[in-house]
Design an enzyme around this catalytic site. Structure first.
Site, PDB file in Angstrom:
ATOM      1  N   GLU A  91      -1.763  -6.267  -3.273  1.00  0.00           N
ATOM      2  CA  GLU A  91      -1.859  -7.366  -2.200  1.00  0.00           C
ATOM      3  C   GLU A  91      -2.798  -6.779  -1.213  1.00  0.00           C
ATOM      4  O   GLU A  91      -2.527  -5.302  -1.043  1.00  0.00           O
ATOM      5  CB  GLU A  91      -0.784  -8.026  -1.952  1.00  0.00           C
ATOM      6  CG  GLU A  91       0.192  -7.152  -0.976  1.00  0.00           C
ATOM      7  CD  GLU A  91       1.302  -7.769  -0.502  1.00  0.00           C
ATOM      8  OE1 GLU A  91       1.640  -9.215  -0.580  1.00  0.00           O
ATOM      9  OE2 GLU A  91       2.242  -7.287  -0.034  1.00  0.00           O
ATOM     10  N   CYS A 125       6.747   0.384  -5.184  1.00  0.00           N
ATOM     11  CA  CYS A 125       6.988   1.423  -4.628  1.00  0.00           C
ATOM     12  C   CYS A 125       8.292   2.174  -4.892  1.00  0.00           C
ATOM     13  O   CYS A 125       9.243   1.353  -5.330  1.00  0.00           O
ATOM     14  CB  CYS A 125       7.106   1.055  -3.070  1.00  0.00           C
ATOM     15  SG  CYS A 125       7.374   2.465  -1.975  1.00  0.00           S
ATOM     16  N   CYS A 129      13.147   1.040  -0.102  1.00  0.00           N
ATOM     17  CA  CYS A 129      13.727   0.320   1.373  1.00  0.00           C
ATOM     18  C   CYS A 129      14.306  -0.954   1.095  1.00  0.00           C
ATOM     19  O   CYS A 129      13.738  -1.909   0.434  1.00  0.00           O
ATOM     20  CB  CYS A 129      12.544   0.277   2.182  1.00  0.00           C
ATOM     21  SG  CYS A 129      11.649   1.898   2.652  1.00  0.00           S
ATOM     22  N   SER A 201       0.405   4.638   7.232  1.00  0.00           N
ATOM     23  CA  SER A 201       1.643   4.803   7.374  1.00  0.00           C
ATOM     24  C   SER A 201       2.583   5.385   6.356  1.00  0.00           C
ATOM     25  O   SER A 201       2.270   5.568   4.927  1.00  0.00           O
ATOM     26  CB  SER A 201       1.971   3.189   7.532  1.00  0.00           C
ATOM     27  OG  SER A 201       3.369   3.024   7.695  1.00  0.00           O
ATOM     28  N   SER A 224       7.315   4.920   9.533  1.00  0.00           N
ATOM     29  CA  SER A 224       8.112   3.778   9.463  1.00  0.00           C
ATOM     30  C   SER A 224       9.427   4.448   9.641  1.00  0.00           C
ATOM     31  O   SER A 224      10.244   5.108   8.624  1.00  0.00           O
ATOM     32  CB  SER A 224       8.028   3.157   8.045  1.00  0.00           C
ATOM     33  OG  SER A 224       7.073   2.731   7.717  1.00  0.00           O
ATOM     34  N   CYS A 345       6.204  -7.419   3.321  1.00  0.00           N
ATOM     35  CA  CYS A 345       5.716  -6.704   2.541  1.00  0.00           C
ATOM     36  C   CYS A 345       6.027  -6.772   1.072  1.00  0.00           C
ATOM     37  O   CYS A 345       6.909  -6.939   0.745  1.00  0.00           O
ATOM     38  CB  CYS A 345       6.044  -5.110   2.774  1.00  0.00           C
ATOM     39  SG  CYS A 345       5.511  -3.789   2.042  1.00  0.00           S
TER      40      CYS A 345
END
Length: 370
Positions: A91, A125, A129, A201, A224, A345
Site C-alpha cells: 500500500e 514486516c 510491533c 522511518s 518509531s 499501518c
C-alpha cells in the site's frame, strides 16, 4: 524469466553499461514512461538500437499496477493498493494538506495545497510491533528499488507529490540497499525531490542508522520510539530486544552530530501502557539533550481483536504539556487521516473498503519539514 522494473536504476545502469549503451539514456526513458504509462518500448524516440533490444528482453515499463484506489470521506487521504508482478500487494497513501490553513508565529503559513506520499519498503514486516497490522502479517519479501519508485510514479498521476515518508509497510532499514537506491532515484530527474522532503522511518536498526547520513546526506530520520524505557519497548515492539535503547540513543546522537538535523520521534499513545505522566517525564529526560520533534500518535485500534486501547484526549494533552512546558521539546499530536479507509499501518491489505470521493485539502496539522 522475471522481468525487471525500468525504474530499478542499478539494474538498468548495469545492463546498459554491459551492452555498451550510455546509462544516461535512463533519464529520457523514465520521463517518457511517466508521461506515457501505456507505452511500448519502440515508441520511445531516439534510443540506440541495442537499447530497444535490451529493454524488450529484460525490462518492463511497470512491474506493478494500481489494483484499487480508496478515498477518505473527508477527501484528504487516498490509499493505493498496488499489485506486484509476483501477485503480492503493498500500500501507498497520499495525504493532502493545505499550508495556508495552519499557523506559524501567530500568522497564516504561506503556500497552498501539498501532498505527502507514504510508501512501503517491504511486503509485510518482521519487526512484529504488537500495535501494527503489518507486523501481524510477518515478513514476506523485500521490494526492489524499482517497485519502491513505482509507488511514487503511480501516486504522481493522482497528486503533485511534494514530500515522501517511508512509513508504509515494512522496516525501511531492513531493506537498506533498495531504499537507499530508490531515494537516490527520487532525487534525480525527472522526480527531482529535495532531500529535506524525504523522511525515512525506523524502529531503530542501529547499524543502518550509523551509515545513513553518509549514504543519504540531507535525508530526514524518524524513529518509531513508542516507549521511553527498554522494558516497555520490548513489550510492545519485540524487535527492540535486538536494539537496546542506550545503543539506539548513541546512534541517534552520532547521526545528529554528523547531520546537524532534527530527528523526528514517533510515539504511539497506548492507554495505560506508555501514556502516563511518569512516561512523559521519562521521555523528556531521555531526549532533553537532543534536537527533536516528538509526534504523538493516537492509537487506531485494529479490528475487534486489538489488545490495546486508544489513550484519552486528556491523557494525550497532559503528556504533550509535560514535554512542551517541562522539557521545552516541540511536541505535536498527529491528526489521524483516512481512518474510514483503514488508516492504520497495513490495514488496507487486510480490509478493502469500497469508498471513492473527490479529494479536498486538510488544515496543515503537522508540517514537520517547515
Amino acid at each position: 524469466m522475471k522481468m525487471k522494473s525500468v525504474f530499478d536504476a542499478s539494474e538498468i545502469k548495469s545492463e546498459f553499461e554491459s551492452a555498451g549503451i550510455n546509462p544516461n539514456f535512463m533519464i529520457p526513458i523514465w520521463k517518457y514512461v511517466i508521461q506515457n504509462p501505456d507505452c511500448v518500448w519502440d515508441e520511445i524516440p531516439s534510443l540506440p538500437t541495442a537499447a530497444y533490444t535490451l529493454l524488450h528482453s529484460k525490462f518492463k515499463t511497470f512491474t506493478s499496477s494500481l489494483h484499487s484506489l480508496f478515498h477518505s470521506s473527508d477527501g484528504t487521504t487516498s490509499k493505493l493498493l498496488i499489485k506486484l508482478q509476483n501477485g503480492a500487494f503493498v500500500e501507498a497513501v497520499i495525504m493532502r494538506y493545505d499550508t495556508r490553513l495552519g499557523m506559524c508565529g501567530g500568522k497564516p503559513r504561506p503556500g497552498g495545497v501539498r501532498s505527502t506520499l507514504c510508501i512501503s519498503s517491504q511486503v509485510g514486516c518482521k519487526m512484529g510491533c504488537t500495535f501494527c497490522a503489518t507486523g501481524s502479517m510477518g515478513f514476506k519479501s523485500n521490494l526492489t528499488s524499482g517497485e519502491i519508485v513505482e509507488q511514487l510514479v503511480h501516486a504522481s498521476r493522482l497528486a503533485d507529490i511534494r514530500n515522501i515518508v517511508f512509513m508504509g509497510m515494512g522496516e525501511p532499514l531492513n531493506n537498506y540497499n533498495a531504499v537507499v537506491e530508490s531515494v537516490r532515484a527520487m532525487l534525480k530527474q525527472p522526480f527531482q525531490l529535495s532531500p529535506k522532503r524525504i523522511t525515512i522511518s525506523t524502529v531503530g536498526v542501529v547499524h543502518a542508522i550509523n551509515k545513513l547520513h553518509n549514504d543519504l546526506p540531507g535525508i530526514s530520520l524518524a524513529v518509531s520510539l513508542h516507549a521511553p524505557v527498554q522494558e516497555i519497548r520490548c513489550q510492545i515492539m519485540p524487535a527492540a530486544r535486538a536494539f537496546p535503547l542506550q545503543k539506539l540513543m548513541d546512534a541517534l546522537q552520532a547521526f545528529q552530530k554528523n547531520s546537524q538535523q532534527k530527528i523526528f520521534i514517533e510515539y504511539i499513545m497506548l492507554d495505560g501502557v506508555n501514556d502516563q505522566e511518569e512516561n512523559a517525564h521519562q521521555l523528556g529526560e531521555l531526549l532533553k539533550t537532543f534536537q527533536v520533534v516528538i509526534n504523538l500518535i493516537p492509537f487506531n485500534p485494529i479490528g475487534s481483536t486489538s489488545q490495546f486501547k486508544t489513550s484519552t484526549k486528556q491523557s494525550v494533552s497532559i503528556f504533550q504539556k509535560i514535554l512542551r512546558e517541562t522539557y521545552n521539546i516541540r511536541t505535536t499530536v498527529r491528526k489521524e487521516m483516512g481512518q474510514d479507509i483503514s488508516g492504520a499501518c497495513g490495514q488496507l491489505v487486510v480490509n478493502q473498503p469500497d469508498n471513492k470521493r473527490p479529494a479536498e485539502p486538510l488544515r496543515d496539522i503537522e508540517d514537520l519539514h517547515l
